[in-house]
Design an enzyme around this catalytic site. Structure first.
Site, PDB file in Angstrom:
ATOM      1  N   ASP A 193       0.800  -1.223   0.000  1.00  0.00           N
ATOM      2  CA  ASP A 193       0.000   0.000   0.000  1.00  0.00           C
ATOM      3  C   ASP A 193       0.835   1.277   0.000  1.00  0.00           C
ATOM      4  OD1 ASP A 193      -2.579   1.023  -0.274  1.00  0.00           O
ATOM      5  OD2 ASP A 193      -2.773   1.457   1.861  1.00  0.00           O
TER       6      ASP A 193
ATOM      7  N   ASP B  64      -3.976  -4.779  -5.084  1.00  0.00           N
ATOM      8  CA  ASP B  64      -3.195  -3.567  -5.361  1.00  0.00           C
ATOM      9  C   ASP B  64      -1.726  -3.803  -5.683  1.00  0.00           C
ATOM     10  OD1 ASP B  64      -4.934  -1.488  -5.494  1.00  0.00           O
ATOM     11  OD2 ASP B  64      -4.385  -0.559  -3.605  1.00  0.00           O
TER      12      ASP B  64
ATOM     13  N   ASP C 218     -11.998   1.478   5.246  1.00  0.00           N
ATOM     14  CA  ASP C 218     -10.905   1.572   4.280  1.00  0.00           C
ATOM     15  C   ASP C 218      -9.673   2.233   4.885  1.00  0.00           C
ATOM     16  OD1 ASP C 218     -12.256   0.507   1.957  1.00  0.00           O
ATOM     17  OD2 ASP C 218     -13.422   2.346   1.909  1.00  0.00           O
TER      18      ASP C 218
END
Length: 338
Positions: free
Chosen positions: A124, A162, A313
């Protein structure tokens, strides 16, 4: 972006917790002879959805709490989430025990486990869900634990949300790119050694540029050996847009099928506020199509709830840290669902 759910601490925990919650939800209460006692959280019909519903998930626990407090309307709303199978995110601690616990519980219910692996190094890009394994060797060891925990039981794995997107968009520093490709390709190969494991490599979402920017990264990440790819994980793009995006990408990678995360895309993406954070706890969203393998499209293997509805989130728009259960947001999703 996605949170870090540690899963179950021991292999037997899933089954034991399930029994306790089912007993609590189906027992009679008060003097009404049990007439107002809620039905147990049960499995969906296997023909429509072969994935395991966790009767001890955050949503199920919230239902039990609302019932206990007499909040019947809220309990009914959260039941919309609790009754559906959602992804079980395997965290850094005891990956073998967590994977074993989830897959054993699913096997006892004659269902498939849906696991999400989210522990790639430099995860991330230092944002809300930063973290991951310390280095490549640590990741390989962790991944091997997951595979051993799955064993020969049926499991569908969503691999590293991701991870590819952040290579393609430059978020992950260039110096880590080669290692990440090697880790993803190795993960596909290791997981496919398990006889009943299906692997989908995450491939971003329809709101990000063009599929042309992702087909080469997907190839380098081992899509040829995987069962397919996943789109819209933890995002809000519509199912129609996600299907079109997936089909364009599929045509570039040998016609591989894909799955779509429909957990929160019922009202599509949010276009208000800071565009850089439209993905983070956007208001006014809704649950999407319920999980099913009956999509009516031969390239779309399933609609899945990979991101668990109701979990934050990240620490934005009043939410708790990434991955934490947020009942107010869960209620909003359920209320907005048509």
């Amino acid at each position: 972006m996605y949170g870090s759910y540690t899963g179950l601490k021991a292999g037997a925990a899933a089954g034991a917790a399930a029994v306790l919650l089912l007993a609590g939800c189906s027992s009679s209460g008060g003097d009404d002879g049990g007439k107002d006692a809620p039905a147990a959280i049960d499995q969906q019909p296997e023909g429509d959805d072969p994935y395991w519903v966790n009767p001890d998930g955050n949503a199920a626990r919230q239902v039990a709490s609302y019932v206990k407090d007499g909040e019947k309307e809220n309990a009914a709303l959260i039941r919309k989430i609790a009754e559906q199978p959602v992804g079980e995110w395997v965290g850094p601690d005891d990956p073998q025990g967590a994977a074993k616990g989830f897959t054993e519980a699913a096997e006892k219910a004659d269902r498939d486990a849906l696991l999400v692996l989210y522990n790639i190094p430099h995860r991330d890009c230092g944002q809300f869900s930063k973290g991951g394994a310390a280095d490549g060797d640590a990741y390989r060891t962790w991944l091997d634990g997951v595979a051993k925990g799955i064993g020969d039981r049926r499991a569908t794995v969503i691999l590293e949300p991701d991870a590819l997107l952040h290579l393609a968009d430059g978020c992950t520093p260039q110096k880590f790119h080669e290692e990440r490709y090697d880790l993803l390709k190795g993960a596909v190969e290791r997981l496919k050694q398990q006889p009943a494991t299906t692997v989908y490599v995450d491939a971003g979402n329809a709101g990000w540029q063009s599929p042309d920017a992702l087909f080469e990264p997907l190839q380098r990440a081992g899509i040829a050996a995987a069962d397919g790819f996943a789109v819209n994980v933890s995002n809000f793009q519509t199912t129609a847009a996600s299907t079109e995006f997936g089909k364009q990408l599929s045509a570039k990678v040998g016609g591989k099928p894909f799955v779509i995360d429909t957990s929160r895309n019922g009202n599509g993406p949010y276009d208000g506020g800071d565009p850089a954070e439209n993905w983070c706890n956007p208001p006014g969203r809704a649950l999407g199509e319920p999980p099913t393998t009956e999509t009516g499209d031969e390239l779309v293997d399933a609609y899945l709830w990979i991101k668990r509805p109701g979990e934050s989130d990240g620490a934005c728009k009043g939410g708790p840290k990434a991955g934490d259960w947020w009942p107010e947001y869960a209620l909003g999703l359920a209320r907005a669902t048509k």
